[in-house]
Design a protein around this motif. Structure first.
Motif, PDB file in Angstrom:
ATOM      1  N   UNK A 229       0.845  -1.191   0.000  1.00  0.00           N
ATOM      2  CA  UNK A 229       0.000   0.000   0.000  1.00  0.00           C
ATOM      3  C   UNK A 229       0.882   1.244   0.000  1.00  0.00           C
ATOM      4  N   UNK A 230       0.592   2.212  -0.856  1.00  0.00           N
ATOM      5  CA  UNK A 230       1.388   3.445  -0.840  1.00  0.00           C
ATOM      6  C   UNK A 230       1.292   4.145   0.518  1.00  0.00           C
ATOM      7  N   UNK A 231       2.427   4.546   1.068  1.00  0.00           N
ATOM      8  CA  UNK A 231       2.442   5.267   2.340  1.00  0.00           C
ATOM      9  C   UNK A 231       1.728   6.613   2.156  1.00  0.00           C
ATOM     10  N   UNK A 232       1.038   7.089   3.187  1.00  0.00           N
ATOM     11  CA  UNK A 232       0.933   6.570   4.558  1.00  0.00           C
ATOM     12  C   UNK A 232      -0.322   5.746   4.797  1.00  0.00           C
ATOM     13  N   UNK A 233      -0.945   5.237   3.740  1.00  0.00           N
ATOM     14  CA  UNK A 233      -2.204   4.515   3.906  1.00  0.00           C
ATOM     15  C   UNK A 233      -2.007   3.214   4.672  1.00  0.00           C
ATOM     16  N   UNK A 234      -2.993   2.872   5.484  1.00  0.00           N
ATOM     17  CA  UNK A 234      -2.982   1.633   6.251  1.00  0.00           C
ATOM     18  C   UNK A 234      -4.308   0.914   6.061  1.00  0.00           C
ATOM     19  N   UNK A 235      -4.402  -0.342   6.459  1.00  0.00           N
ATOM     20  CA  UNK A 235      -5.671  -1.059   6.322  1.00  0.00           C
ATOM     21  C   UNK A 235      -6.833  -0.436   7.081  1.00  0.00           C
ATOM     22  N   UNK A 236      -6.574   0.453   8.036  1.00  0.00           N
ATOM     23  CA  UNK A 236      -7.657   1.037   8.824  1.00  0.00           C
ATOM     24  C   UNK A 236      -8.654   1.818   7.976  1.00  0.00           C
ATOM     25  N   UNK A 237      -8.196   2.423   6.867  1.00  0.00           N
ATOM     26  CA  UNK A 237      -9.110   3.200   6.021  1.00  0.00           C
ATOM     27  C   UNK A 237      -9.663   2.357   4.880  1.00  0.00           C
ATOM     28  N   UNK A 238      -9.351   1.079   4.866  1.00  0.00           N
ATOM     29  CA  UNK A 238      -9.745   0.199   3.763  1.00  0.00           C
ATOM     30  C   UNK A 238     -10.735  -0.870   4.213  1.00  0.00           C
ATOM     31  N   UNK A 239     -11.489  -0.566   5.240  1.00  0.00           N
ATOM     32  CA  UNK A 239     -12.485  -1.501   5.754  1.00  0.00           C
ATOM     33  C   UNK A 239     -13.621  -0.720   6.386  1.00  0.00           C
ATOM     34  N   UNK A 240     -14.780  -1.368   6.508  1.00  0.00           N
ATOM     35  CA  UNK A 240     -15.890  -0.763   7.217  1.00  0.00           C
ATOM     36  C   UNK A 240     -15.838  -1.112   8.691  1.00  0.00           C
ATOM     37  N   UNK A 241     -16.849  -0.653   9.405  1.00  0.00           N
ATOM     38  CA  UNK A 241     -16.865  -0.909  10.846  1.00  0.00           C
ATOM     39  C   UNK A 241     -16.957  -2.400  11.147  1.00  0.00           C
ATOM     40  N   UNK A 242     -17.735  -3.114  10.359  1.00  0.00           N
ATOM     41  CA  UNK A 242     -17.874  -4.563  10.509  1.00  0.00           C
ATOM     42  C   UNK A 242     -17.659  -5.197   9.140  1.00  0.00           C
ATOM     43  N   UNK A 243     -16.721  -6.129   9.042  1.00  0.00           N
ATOM     44  CA  UNK A 243     -16.387  -6.701   7.742  1.00  0.00           C
ATOM     45  C   UNK A 243     -17.577  -7.423   7.114  1.00  0.00           C
ATOM     46  N   UNK A 244     -17.724  -7.254   5.813  1.00  0.00           N
ATOM     47  CA  UNK A 244     -18.700  -8.021   5.038  1.00  0.00           C
ATOM     48  C   UNK A 244     -18.034  -9.342   4.668  1.00  0.00           C
ATOM     49  N   UNK A 245     -17.959 -10.223   5.641  1.00  0.00           N
ATOM     50  CA  UNK A 245     -17.151 -11.437   5.474  1.00  0.00           C
ATOM     51  C   UNK A 245     -17.625 -12.297   4.315  1.00  0.00           C
ATOM     52  N   UNK A 246     -18.931 -12.481   4.188  1.00  0.00           N
ATOM     53  CA  UNK A 246     -19.423 -13.339   3.107  1.00  0.00           C
ATOM     54  C   UNK A 246     -19.028 -12.770   1.747  1.00  0.00           C
ATOM     55  N   UNK A 247     -19.181 -11.456   1.572  1.00  0.00           N
ATOM     56  CA  UNK A 247     -18.832 -10.830   0.295  1.00  0.00           C
ATOM     57  C   UNK A 247     -17.335 -10.923   0.047  1.00  0.00           C
ATOM     58  N   UNK A 248     -16.537 -10.692   1.074  1.00  0.00           N
ATOM     59  CA  UNK A 248     -15.084 -10.761   0.898  1.00  0.00           C
ATOM     60  C   UNK A 248     -14.631 -12.194   0.625  1.00  0.00           C
ATOM     61  N   UNK A 249     -15.271 -13.149   1.253  1.00  0.00           N
ATOM     62  CA  UNK A 249     -14.936 -14.556   0.934  1.00  0.00           C
ATOM     63  C   UNK A 249     -15.290 -14.860  -0.521  1.00  0.00           C
ATOM     64  N   UNK A 250     -16.449 -14.374  -0.971  1.00  0.00           N
ATOM     65  CA  UNK A 250     -16.855 -14.602  -2.365  1.00  0.00           C
ATOM     66  C   UNK A 250     -15.858 -13.988  -3.337  1.00  0.00           C
TER      67      UNK A 250
END
Length: 269
Positions: A229-250
Motif C-alpha cells: 500500500x502506498x504510504x501513509x495509507x494503512x488497512x484502517x481506512x480500507x475496511x468498514x466498521x464490521x467486515x462483510x465477510x461473506x462478500x469478501x470470501x466470495x
C-alpha cells in the motif's frame, strides 16, 4: 507525460474519459470494446487530475455526511446518494487512469480495467437516477476527489490492485451494505436495493484485483499486501466498521487475511 494517444485506441478512450468535462461523458461513456484497438508501444501516461464538469464543485476537505435523521428527508438521501455516485465515478476514472499509467501490464489486465470502468460508470448512473428522483440534481452537492488524491500514488500495477481493487473496492463491500441499511431504515427501498446491487457487483472487482495481485505476488498474504500500500495509507481506512465477510470470501479473500484485516481498527476517514 506523453501527449494524447492515437485516435481509435483504448488508450485514447481512457484519456478522453478521464479528461471529460461534461456529465453525459462521465456518466455514460461509450463502450470501446469491439471498435477500438490497442496503441502499439504506448508510453506511460500518468494523468495528475481528472476533468471535472462545471456542475461538480470539488472541496479540499470532506463535507459532513448527513446523519440518520436527515436521511428521512429526500434532500438528505439525495446528498448521500450523491456521495456514493462520486465514489463510483472516481473508481471508473481511476480504472481508466491505470490503463494509461501501466501500458506494460498484461493486455488481459488492461482489458479488464475497461470492463470495470464501464461498470463503475453504470453504478454512478444508478445513483444519479436516485438523486434526480429525490428532487435534486447531480452537482447540487459538493464532492471531494479523495480517491484521486491517494490512488494515483500507486507506482506499479501491484500497488494499484492492492490499493484500489483489494483496498478501497473491498471497503466498499462494507460501505455499500451499510448505506443500504441506512436507506432502508429511512424508508427508501429503491435506493437500498441499488446500494445492495452495487455491493454484489463489486465482489467481481475485488476478485479481479485479488487474482492479478496473486499472479504477480504468488499469493495474497496480508503483511505483503499491507507493505504494497502506498504510504501513509494503512488497512484502517480500507475496511468498514464490521467486515462483510461473506462478500469478501466470495471475492476470494481467505480467513487468515480477514482475521488480520479485522485486527486493524476501523477509521472513519
Amino acid at each position: 507525460m506523453s501527449g494524447a494517444p492515437q485516435t481509435g485506441t483504448f488508450e485514447r478512450w481512457a484519456w478522453d474519459y478521464v479528461g471529460a468535462r461534461t456529465l453525459d461523458e462521465k456518466l455514460a461513456p461509450r463502450d470501446p470494446r469491439g471498435t477500438h484497438r490497442w496503441e502499439p508501444r504506448a508510453p506511460a501516461r500518468r494523468i495528475a487530475a481528472p476533468g471535472r464538469p462545471p456542475e461538480l464543485r470539488v472541496l479540499r476537505r470532506a463535507a459532513k455526511r448527513p446523519g440518520a435523521g436527515v436521511l428521512r428527508t429526500p434532500a438528505g438521501r439525495a446528498c448521500l446518494a450523491h456521495l456514493c455516485l462520486h465514489h463510483e465515478l472516481q473508481a471508473a476514472e481511476l480504472f481508466a487512469w491505470a490503463l494509461l499509467a501501466f501500458p506494460d501490464a498484461p493486455r488481459a489486465f488492461r482489458r479488464g480495467l475497461v470492463a470495470l470502468a464501464l461498470e463503475e460508470a453504470r453504478h454512478a448512473r444508478l445513483y444519479a437516477q436516485h438523486v434526480e428522483r429525490l428532487g435534486s440534481a447531480v452537482g447540487e452537492f459538493p464532492v471531494r476527489d479523495w480517491l484521486w488524491q491517494r490512488v494515483t500514488a500507486a507506482a506499479t500495477p501491484v500497488a494499484f490492485t492492492a490499493l484500489l481493487g483489494i483496498g478501497f473496492e473491498g471497503g466498499n463491500l462494507e460501505h455499500a451494505r451499510d448505506f443500504a441499511a441506512r436507506f432502508r431504515a429511512a424508508g427508501d427501498e429503491g435506493l437500498a436495493r441499488t446500494a445492495e446491487r452495487v455491493a454484489r457487483e463489486e465482489v467481481r472487482h475485488v476478485r479481479f484485483a485479488r487474482r492479478w495481485y496473486a499472479r504477480w505476488r504468488g499469493a495474497l498474504e496480508f503483511e505483503r499486501w499491507r507493505a504494497d500500500l502506498p504510504a501513509p495509507l494503512t488497512p484502517s481506512v480500507l475496511r468498514g466498521r464490521e467486515l462483510a465477510r461473506d462478500a469478501r470470501r466470495a471475492a476470494g479473500l481467505d480467513e487468515r487475511f480477514l482475521e488480520a484485516l479485522e485486527a486493524w481498527p476501523h477509521s472513519g476517514s
